[in-house]
Design a protein around this motif. Sequence first.
Motif, PDB file in Angstrom:
ATOM      1  N   GLU A  31     -58.695  20.250  -2.639  1.00  0.00           N
ATOM      2  CA  GLU A  31     -59.522  19.237  -4.424  1.00  0.00           C
ATOM      3  C   GLU A  31     -59.160  17.601  -3.696  1.00  0.00           C
ATOM      4  OE1 GLU A  31     -61.214  19.044  -7.028  1.00  0.00           O
ATOM      5  OE2 GLU A  31     -60.199  20.846  -7.608  1.00  0.00           O
ATOM      6  N   LEU A  32     -60.415  16.899  -3.881  1.00  0.00           N
ATOM      7  CA  LEU A  32     -60.550  15.528  -3.455  1.00  0.00           C
ATOM      8  C   LEU A  32     -60.599  14.670  -5.188  1.00  0.00           C
ATOM      9  CD1 LEU A  32     -60.482  13.949  -1.861  1.00  0.00           C
ATOM     10  CD2 LEU A  32     -62.743  14.288  -1.365  1.00  0.00           C
ATOM     11  N   ARG A  33     -59.937  13.656  -5.008  1.00  0.00           N
ATOM     12  CA  ARG A  33     -60.000  12.763  -6.160  1.00  0.00           C
ATOM     13  C   ARG A  33     -60.230  11.508  -5.573  1.00  0.00           C
ATOM     14  NH1 ARG A  33     -59.503  16.644 -10.628  1.00  0.00           N
ATOM     15  NH2 ARG A  33     -58.078  18.614 -10.262  1.00  0.00           N
ATOM     16  N   ILE A  34     -60.731  10.983  -6.755  1.00  0.00           N
ATOM     17  CA  ILE A  34     -60.937   9.475  -5.769  1.00  0.00           C
ATOM     18  C   ILE A  34     -59.654   8.874  -7.617  1.00  0.00           C
ATOM     19  CG2 ILE A  34     -61.905   7.443  -5.889  1.00  0.00           C
ATOM     20  CD1 ILE A  34     -64.665   9.538  -5.676  1.00  0.00           C
ATOM     21  N   PRO A  35     -58.380   8.134  -6.574  1.00  0.00           N
ATOM     22  CA  PRO A  35     -57.544   7.888  -7.961  1.00  0.00           C
ATOM     23  C   PRO A  35     -57.828   6.661  -7.890  1.00  0.00           C
ATOM     24  CG  PRO A  35     -56.586   8.865  -5.845  1.00  0.00           C
ATOM     25  CD  PRO A  35     -58.155   8.486  -5.076  1.00  0.00           C
ATOM     26  N   PRO A  95     -57.484   5.220  -1.524  1.00  0.00           N
ATOM     27  CA  PRO A  95     -57.185   6.107  -1.910  1.00  0.00           C
ATOM     28  C   PRO A  95     -57.767   7.039  -1.625  1.00  0.00           C
ATOM     29  CG  PRO A  95     -55.753   4.939  -2.873  1.00  0.00           C
ATOM     30  CD  PRO A  95     -56.926   3.947  -2.004  1.00  0.00           C
ATOM     31  N   ALA A  96     -57.758   8.138  -1.003  1.00  0.00           N
ATOM     32  CA  ALA A  96     -57.833   9.578  -1.702  1.00  0.00           C
ATOM     33  C   ALA A  96     -56.458  10.970  -1.878  1.00  0.00           C
ATOM     34  CB  ALA A  96     -58.166  10.230  -0.390  1.00  0.00           C
ATOM     35  N   TYR A  97     -56.860  11.555  -3.154  1.00  0.00           N
ATOM     36  CA  TYR A  97     -55.941  12.446  -3.549  1.00  0.00           C
ATOM     37  C   TYR A  97     -56.530  13.466  -3.532  1.00  0.00           C
ATOM     38  CZ  TYR A  97     -53.323  14.923  -6.951  1.00  0.00           C
ATOM     39  OH  TYR A  97     -52.100  15.912  -7.679  1.00  0.00           O
ATOM     40  N   GLY A 153     -47.171  -6.130 -14.795  1.00  0.00           N
ATOM     41  CA  GLY A 153     -48.662  -5.984 -13.850  1.00  0.00           C
ATOM     42  C   GLY A 153     -47.577  -5.402 -12.265  1.00  0.00           C
ATOM     43  N   THR A 154     -47.060  -4.766 -12.302  1.00  0.00           N
ATOM     44  CA  THR A 154     -47.101  -3.460 -11.018  1.00  0.00           C
ATOM     45  C   THR A 154     -48.018  -3.152 -11.144  1.00  0.00           C
ATOM     46  OG1 THR A 154     -44.531  -3.065 -11.401  1.00  0.00           O
ATOM     47  CG2 THR A 154     -45.621  -1.447  -9.992  1.00  0.00           C
ATOM     48  N   VAL A 155     -48.519  -3.239  -9.308  1.00  0.00           N
ATOM     49  CA  VAL A 155     -50.334  -2.315  -9.449  1.00  0.00           C
ATOM     50  C   VAL A 155     -49.862  -0.793  -9.085  1.00  0.00           C
ATOM     51  CG1 VAL A 155     -52.116  -1.543  -7.654  1.00  0.00           C
ATOM     52  CG2 VAL A 155     -50.993  -4.634  -7.738  1.00  0.00           C
ATOM     53  N   LEU A 156     -50.809  -0.128  -9.727  1.00  0.00           N
ATOM     54  CA  LEU A 156     -50.445   1.558  -9.555  1.00  0.00           C
ATOM     55  C   LEU A 156     -51.695   2.031  -9.478  1.00  0.00           C
ATOM     56  CD1 LEU A 156     -49.034   1.606 -13.680  1.00  0.00           C
ATOM     57  CD2 LEU A 156     -47.568   1.901 -11.160  1.00  0.00           C
ATOM     58  N   VAL A 157     -50.937   3.568  -8.933  1.00  0.00           N
ATOM     59  CA  VAL A 157     -52.148   4.461  -8.188  1.00  0.00           C
ATOM     60  C   VAL A 157     -52.119   5.487  -8.788  1.00  0.00           C
ATOM     61  CG1 VAL A 157     -53.027   6.003  -6.532  1.00  0.00           C
ATOM     62  CG2 VAL A 157     -51.737   4.084  -5.780  1.00  0.00           C
ATOM     63  N   VAL A 158     -53.010   5.738 -10.061  1.00  0.00           N
ATOM     64  CA  VAL A 158     -53.509   6.386 -10.832  1.00  0.00           C
ATOM     65  C   VAL A 158     -54.471   7.735 -10.772  1.00  0.00           C
ATOM     66  CG1 VAL A 158     -54.188   6.338 -13.611  1.00  0.00           C
ATOM     67  CG2 VAL A 158     -53.216   4.945 -12.784  1.00  0.00           C
ATOM     68  N   THR A 159     -54.340   9.049 -11.515  1.00  0.00           N
ATOM     69  CA  THR A 159     -55.091  10.246 -10.336  1.00  0.00           C
ATOM     70  C   THR A 159     -55.303  10.655 -12.119  1.00  0.00           C
ATOM     71  OG1 THR A 159     -53.984  10.176  -7.798  1.00  0.00           O
ATOM     72  CG2 THR A 159     -55.667  11.455  -8.971  1.00  0.00           C
ATOM     73  N   ARG A 202     -70.769  11.479  -6.255  1.00  0.00           N
ATOM     74  CA  ARG A 202     -71.475  12.894  -5.731  1.00  0.00           C
ATOM     75  C   ARG A 202     -70.023  13.257  -5.524  1.00  0.00           C
ATOM     76  NH1 ARG A 202     -72.775  16.106  -2.208  1.00  0.00           N
ATOM     77  NH2 ARG A 202     -73.027  15.372  -0.153  1.00  0.00           N
ATOM     78  N   ASN A 203     -68.649  12.904  -5.971  1.00  0.00           N
ATOM     79  CA  ASN A 203     -67.839  13.883  -6.089  1.00  0.00           C
ATOM     80  C   ASN A 203     -67.855  14.771  -7.607  1.00  0.00           C
ATOM     81  OD1 ASN A 203     -65.176  15.138  -5.342  1.00  0.00           O
ATOM     82  ND2 ASN A 203     -63.814  14.408  -7.007  1.00  0.00           N
ATOM     83  N   ARG A 204     -68.580  14.287  -8.086  1.00  0.00           N
ATOM     84  CA  ARG A 204     -68.641  15.342  -9.867  1.00  0.00           C
ATOM     85  C   ARG A 204     -70.118  16.337  -9.005  1.00  0.00           C
ATOM     86  NH1 ARG A 204     -69.385  12.039 -14.931  1.00  0.00           N
ATOM     87  NH2 ARG A 204     -66.900  12.682 -15.056  1.00  0.00           N
TER      88      ARG A 204
END
Length: 369
Positions: free
Chosen positions: A69-73, A55-57, A123-129, A352-354
């Motif tokens: 703005e583009l971030r990689i969670p 995923p992308a944020y 153990g829930t899988v999360l998307v952390v940005t 690359r994003n940085r």
Amino acid sequence: MPDENVIIAVPTEVGPEERAAVGFDDGSRARIDLTDERAAGLAEILAGLRDLRRPAYVELDAATGAVVELRIPHVSRVARVMTLDEDVVAVQLELSHARHLLRADTDGYEGMRDLLRRSVEDGTVLVVTEDDRHHIIDVRPSRWEIEWPPPVRQQLPRWLRWVPEPLVPVVRRVFHLSEDALSWLLWWLFPVSGAKARQVFDALNTLSCHPVNVPVPCIPFLYPDDGCWGRAHEMTRLMKGMSVRPRKVWIEGWLGPATRNNPSCEVFWGWHVAPTLRVRRWLWIFMARTEVIDPALFGGPVAQSTWKSVQNDPNATLTPSSASIFYLWGSVTDPDNSQTEGVLATYRLHLRNRSLSPSGPPPYAHCPV
């Protein structure tokens, strides 16, 4: 930015330059502003995430729908949540060695903190940005599955796959202990010269990614923040082809080495790993010492004690392992190198994003290191 102007989804379509349209797996749409000097880079990163199915944020301009703005969670379970003080919570993710911080002044702090703590329990899988300083800005349950760690049976050699399921943990443990003992014996008996260690380091360092175009199969040493286990595994794979016998050393603690490759001039880790060689001094194997090959921190091979000291935690613990261990906890291996390639590809995109950020590409001249 309001939630309606944020997309967190896997890119599925990144249109040609003349259209600059982006589609996502939840049906959302966005566009890349071709007048933005970052346009080509944004398209490359989104295409890379599409190929990795990650995923992308994306934050959008409310009026135009353009990416601003583009971030990689991170998509991961949470290993640990620690309260540093009443204003800051430190988070350790399973699939990250960086230290992530959640500050009390962040919008939605309590809800995000509760999700992180719940993940530790169930153990829930999360998307952390997070932002570029690893301050968490968004946490939500993941819509995507992760296969981590790999099934135990896949960590045994093919000729041991017949082992009955109840005995797999025992056999796996015995196998890895035997493998580690043999690895250590060969590593100890056949040290390399200092010149050879330097030659190996230089050969690996030439593979460092250029921060602006990150060509495959480069290694993202210039993004020291995260991904060390992928870098270390790729290095040991290449080192074996250079007729040396590497091992690895893992360090755990409250780590904070200085670096010129982060705009803040330092990085913060919960653990770190790098390859090691036994390097002889003069002609005697009994006078050899352990040296670490870590281009993310140094310009050449260094003594293991030096490597530990620059990480600024005198109470940190070291754990040696064979080169075959991809991820220490659970003795996870990566026999087909697929997980290594995934880690490297992910952190090439982070680098690359940085480089597209206001800080520009590393190294940073204002850092004293």
